[in-house]
Write a protein that holds these residues in place. Structure first.
Motif, short mmCIF file in Angstrom:
data_model
loop_
_atom_site.label_atom_id
_atom_site.label_comp_id
_atom_site.label_asym_id
_atom_site.label_seq_id
_atom_site.Cartn_x
_atom_site.Cartn_y
_atom_site.Cartn_z
N TYR A 555 0.79 -1.17 -0.06
CA TYR A 555 -0.08 -0.23 -0.10
C TYR A 555 0.70 1.23 0.17
O TYR A 555 2.14 0.66 0.59
CB TYR A 555 -1.11 -0.22 1.50
N ASP A 556 0.90 2.48 -0.82
CA ASP A 556 0.77 3.60 -1.04
C ASP A 556 0.66 4.25 0.62
O ASP A 556 0.28 4.45 1.46
CB ASP A 556 0.63 4.13 -1.96
N SER A 557 1.94 5.04 1.32
CA SER A 557 2.29 5.57 2.12
C SER A 557 0.79 6.80 2.65
O SER A 557 1.21 7.21 3.52
CB SER A 557 4.10 5.77 3.44
N ASN A 563 -0.45 -0.35 -3.91
CA ASN A 563 0.92 0.25 -5.05
C ASN A 563 1.05 -0.61 -5.86
O ASN A 563 0.05 -1.34 -6.72
CB ASN A 563 2.12 0.33 -3.66
N ARG A 564 2.38 -0.29 -6.13
CA ARG A 564 2.58 -1.00 -7.67
C ARG A 564 2.76 -2.65 -7.59
O ARG A 564 2.03 -3.06 -8.40
CB ARG A 564 4.44 -0.46 -8.08
N ARG A 630 -1.96 3.76 -6.92
CA ARG A 630 -1.28 4.59 -7.53
C ARG A 630 -0.06 4.03 -8.30
O ARG A 630 1.17 3.17 -6.99
CB ARG A 630 -0.99 5.69 -5.54
N GLY A 632 2.90 5.90 -9.41
CA GLY A 632 3.90 6.21 -9.16
C GLY A 632 3.41 7.78 -9.53
O GLY A 632 2.92 8.32 -10.82
#
Length: 988
Positions: A555-557, A563-564, A630, A632
């Motif tokens: 997971y994106d912080s 995440n990717r 997300r 990037g």
């Protein structure tokens, strides 16, 4: 050894030497054949090189000489068919081309002028088109409209020669098609021509030769000098104007002299004889060794029999046996083959303690003392490190005494390896210690009743040992696992003898906790289960850490979106595990338009806030089973839930478009950043993933390409991926790769287009870059120049162009072309280099070129960039003396006040204005205004794209200074431009 045996061996040696002689002779003859072939290849290679050299000189001389036809044709075309200048020009050409016998002009195919006239009077009036011998090739030249080299023919003026005819076309004064005027002729006699290239030198160097024409049905001999046959000649072809000549040569003495062949045969036989002699001597020596060995074996047979009996007895003893005398010296040693390392500890002739550790030597010394008192001793133990293995030995000693004399005492020592027994005892001690490990251990009998636990079990479970003895492990059950779970566990135990996995149990205080449990079965001698041994450890902390790691890894912080890594795992699951049979899903690649402006204006904190708000709106615009990730930076990806498309193939396309429109709708409301409203738009690329998809990254790449297509078509819209997008990217990448190859392998060429003044005098030229691709042919600069600028290959290309241009100027300065100016185009990328001015100055100095002979052409659109930097660099260039031209003027919308501040020498009217001069008064007035503006600013004005005489006349009448275009001269190689320049000067 019997005499017949000796004779048999001698006959064998003789036979072997004969065979070797024949074999060596055959090999020698084979090698001779190989050497002969190698000699022939070498001689042919030398002959080819020599013939190519003479052929090259002959072809170069002919091509150089025949180029005079083009000069005559150009003048006829230039003067509209008038030829009064011919004697004077032909006289000049005759000095330049001394190999030419005569020049001639033949209007309508009838010779009416010839130079020199002396000796060629009979040629006047000769009708080339109707002559029986030459008429066919003259008509072929007229039909093909190309220069054709005719010959060899018998010349009217005597002798044999070749004639190069070039048909000349002149413009129809009424505007019709060009009309045939006649031929320009260059006549070369064959004998002087061949003397000039020293073709007879081939014969002087030992080669017969033959020169012939081969493009006709029957070969025509031109010249030859042959001696001793003409077998297997080497050939070289000369490609001349519409004809083909062949030059052949062969050594006068043949490719291989007979003396060399004889020498090869003699040497082969001599070498074979020497080798056979050596083989015969070696066989004789071997026979003598066999005789000695036979006699020695008979003498030692009995001794070996005795030794074998003794060795068999000692081998029967399974342990090392050592005999030691009273003073401690080892006198004999027997060691089994599986314990050979013991030899390193006891050396015969040395004291028994010489190679033993001190502790082992003390044990043996005490054992000898006990054996001396009691006659024997056993039970003492010591250890030795042999190699990398620590071994234990039990000692048995027997004392032998003869006549009770002490000096006759000896000891027989037997060493028994008890390492296995010692290890077993050690393992028992270790097992007892290991039982009290940090992991909990539980032992139950075959009926699964607990019989033993360790201290770690009590600490983890909270139960004391006496509380669980006799109980079943089911008392620790947490209730989270059903009966099926335990049935599978015991089934695996029964089948494999072990089970391992994660399980939830309950402590004595009622707390449920996870543990990692390993169960193994213990079998008795009847191979039946006697006990169960279970080990376990509390994994509560590791489970908590695992949750944290998963959060960080998937997971994106910043946005808390997937995440990717999680996105790609989900796509892999759909492709591989789920299969997507008759199902499809869509990947939407979302990119924020102009996100960099947010960071630049409000800072990265506001940028992070915007990304968080974008993540929330994207999540609100999708379903619960869709994945929002997300990818990037400011890039987001939506992975839609897969749908069945077996009934409606367009179902997913419709849904993907619907989701894209919902996203656009969600972004209609402005975002609030730092108290200000900020409108953000997005561009969306959509790719379809189905059962044929194999790589998630490939599908993402497709959606990204579609996103860039959406940006290129105006932003704030969505676009579906098409294969043509990938093809355009690959084509652009391939073109860039080919351009790098072209730069490395000199495929780029520099052409020049002359520039003229109002009196049609050539006063300068513009250098134009050309690329002749080996497969694509000529590539347009409009195609490869933008690629060169994007990849910054324009920097080395631009420097190469500057160097070539300065090298040309340096040569022209030596040829009285001091007033000639060469213009070079400069890219905006090239001009933006910090050291561009230094680079120009360095190259000018390197080639010693006057700066005012070089003119740099800058495009008007370049002026829209860094104003101060451009002015500073222009002024620096002007300080050096370099001229500056503003190209494509009138197309870049530059400010006149800004233009007034620039140190520009020349304005270049764009060809679009010139082309429209004849189409209306408004277009003509624009061109006239540019001329007036340039003159008012003190600048020279040049018009490009001049293609017609009316355009030239109109621009000249309006005061335009210089002219450039196809109507005056097309871009051409520099050699052609120099030839045109000299011809123009000569004519004047």
């Amino acid at each position: 050894m019997s005499d017949p045996f000796k004779k048999r061996i001698s006959r064998h040696a003789l036979s072997l030497s004969v065979v070797v002689f024949l074999l060596a002779g055959a090999i020698g003859l084979y090698i001779s054949t190989v050497l002969k072939e190698q000699h022939v290849r070498t001689e042919r290679a030398k002959a080819v090189s020599l013939v190519q050299t003479h052929a090259y000189h002959l072809q170069s001389l002919l091509e150089h000489t025949l180029s005079s036809n083009y000069a005559l044709a150009s003048l006829i075309h230039e003067f509209g068919g008038f030829t009064r200048w011919f004697p004077r020009v032909a006289q000049s050409l005759h000095r330049i081309y001394p190999e030419v016998n005569n020049f001639a002009l033949s209007p309508n195919g009838i010779v009416d002028q010839v130079y020199p006239m002396e000796g060629n009077e009979q040629v006047i009036g000769f009708n080339q088109l109707k002559d029986l011998a030459q008429g066919e090739e003259a008509r072929r030249a007229f039909t093909k409209q190309e220069m054709i080299l005719t010959g060899p023919v018998d010349l009217v003026q005597g002798g044999q020669g070749v004639i190069a005819r070039l048909p000349v076309l002149i413009e129809d004064r009424w505007g019709g098609e060009d009309q045939f005027w006649g031929f320009t002729n260059t006549v070369i006699k064959i004998e002087p021509l061949l003397t000039s290239v020293n073709l007879g030198g081939l014969f002087e160097q030992g080669f017969s030769y033959r020169l012939s024409r081969t493009d006709l049905p029957e070969e025509i001999l031109i010249s030859e000098q042959v001696s001793n046959g003409f077998d297997e000649p080497v050939s070289v072809f000369l490609e001349l104007p519409n004809v083909q000549w062949q030059l052949q040569a062969v050594p006068v003495d043949g490719w291989v002299p007979n003396s060399l062949i004889g020498m090869y045969v003699v040497v082969s036989l001599l070498v074979a004889g020497v080798i056979a002699r050596f083989v015969f001597l070696a066989c004789r020596m071997h026979e003598q060794k066999q005789q000695l060995a036979f006699l020695l074996s008979e003498k030692t047979q009995q001794a070996l029999s005795t030794a074998r009996r003794l060795s068999s007895t000692l081998t029967a003893i399974p342990d090392p046996l050592i005999e030691i005398c009273a003073n401690g010296t080892v006198t004999d040693l027997h060691v089994p083959s599986d314990e050979a390392e013991i030899y390193n500890c006891f050396k015969v002739g040395e004291h028994f303690s010489a190679h033993l550790p001190h502790e082992a030597a003390v044990v043996l010394d005490n054992s000898f003392a006990e054996a001396l008192r009691n006659g024997s001793h056993r039970g003492a133990v010591f250890n030795l490190t042999i190699g990398e293995v620590n071994s234990w030995f039990e000692v048995s000693v027997v004392c032998n005494q003869a006549d009770n004399l002490e000096h006759h005492q000896s000891y027989v020592v037997l060493l028994r390896d008890i390492t296995v027994r010692q290890d077993a005892e050690e393992q028992l001690r270790v097992a007892a210690t290991a039982f009290e490990t940090q992991d909990g251990i539980l032992i139950s009998d075959k009926d699964n009743h607990i019989i033993k636990v360790n201290k770690a079990f009590e600490r983890i479970s909270g139960y004391r040992e006496e509380e669980v003895i006799g109980q079943s492990p089911s008392v620790f059950s947490s209730g989270r696992h059903d009966a099926t779970f335990y049935q599978a566990m015991f089934s695996q135990l029964e089948e494999t003898g072990s089970w391992e996995g994660e399980i939830w149990n309950r402590r004595k205080n009622g707390e449920v906790y996870p543990e990692w449990l390993s169960i193994s079965t213990v079998l008795d001698q009847q191979n039946k289960v006697s006990h169960y041994v279970a080990t376990f450890r509390d994994i509560s902390e590791s489970k908590a850490s695992e949750r944290k790691i998963r959060q960080l890894n998937y997971y994106d912080s910043l946005t808390r979106l997937a995440n990717r890594n999680l996105l790609i795992e989900g796509m892999n699951f759909m492709m591989q595990d789920k299969g997507l049979y008759n199902r499809q899903t869509a990947v939407l690649f979302i990119d924020l338009d102009h996100f960099k402006d947010v960071n630049d204006v409000w800072g990265h904190k506001a940028g992070d806030q915007l990304l968080q708000e974008v993540a929330k709106r994207l999540s609100d615009a999708t379903r619960a089973k869709d994945t929002v990730a997300r990818f990037g930076g400011d890039e987001f990806i939506l992975l839609l839930e897969d749908v069945d498309v077996s009934v409606n193939p367009d179902r997913l396309v419709y849904r993907a478009g619907h989701v894209a429109r919902k996203v656009f709708k969600a972004f209609e409301r402005p975002f609030v950043l730092e108290g200000n409203d900020y409108q953000v738009t997005v561009s969306i690329g959509i790719a379809i993933m189905d059962e044929a998809s194999e790589d998630p990254l490939e599908v993402i790449k497709q959606s990204e390409l579609a996103m860039y297509e959406a940006k290129n078509t105006g932003r704030s819209q969505y676009c579906f991926y098409k294969a043509s997008m990938q093809e355009r990217v690959l084509a652009r990448v391939q073109l860039e790769s080919d351009l790098r190859h072209a730069l490395e392998h000199d495929e780029l060429q520099l052409f020049v287009q002359p520039q003229w003044n109002g009196m049609r005098e050539m006063v300068g030229a513009e250098a134009l870059l050309r690329w002749h691709h080996p497969e694509r042919g000529m590539v347009s600069p409009g195609v490869f120049i933008p690629v060169a600028e994007e990849s910054r290959l324009i920097l080395p290309i631009g420097e190469w162009v500057l160097r070539v241009a300065c090298a040309w100027i340096a040569q022209w300065q030596k040829q009285e072309m001091t007033a000639f100016i060469l213009s070079v185009n400069v890219s905006a990328v090239q001009f933006s280099q910090d050291d561009f001015v230094d680079q120009v100055q360095r190259i000018l100095k390197e080639y010693n070129v006057p700066a005012n002979s070089l003119q740099l052409e800058l495009t008007e659109s370049m002026l829209a960039h860094d104003e101060q930097d451009i002015i500073a660099k222009m002024e620096a260039l002007k300080a050096i003396g370099v001229l500056i031209s503003l190209d494509d003027f009138g197309t870049g919308y530059s400010s006149l006040s800004y233009l007034h501040r620039l140190p520009i020498d020349q304005l270049k009217i764009d060809q679009s204005f010139v082309a429209n001069i004849e189409q209306g008064a408004k277009n003509a007035s624009l061109a006239e205004s540019i001329i007036s503006l340039g003159h008012s600013l003190g600048m020279e004005v040049i018009a490009e794209g001049v293609e017609t005489d009316p355009q030239f006349k109109w621009l000249n009448d309006k005061g335009c200074d210089l002219f450039q275009g196809f109507g005056l001269a097309r871009p051409m190689p520099v050699e052609d431009m120099l030839s045109l320049y000299r011809n123009t000067v000569d004519v004047e």
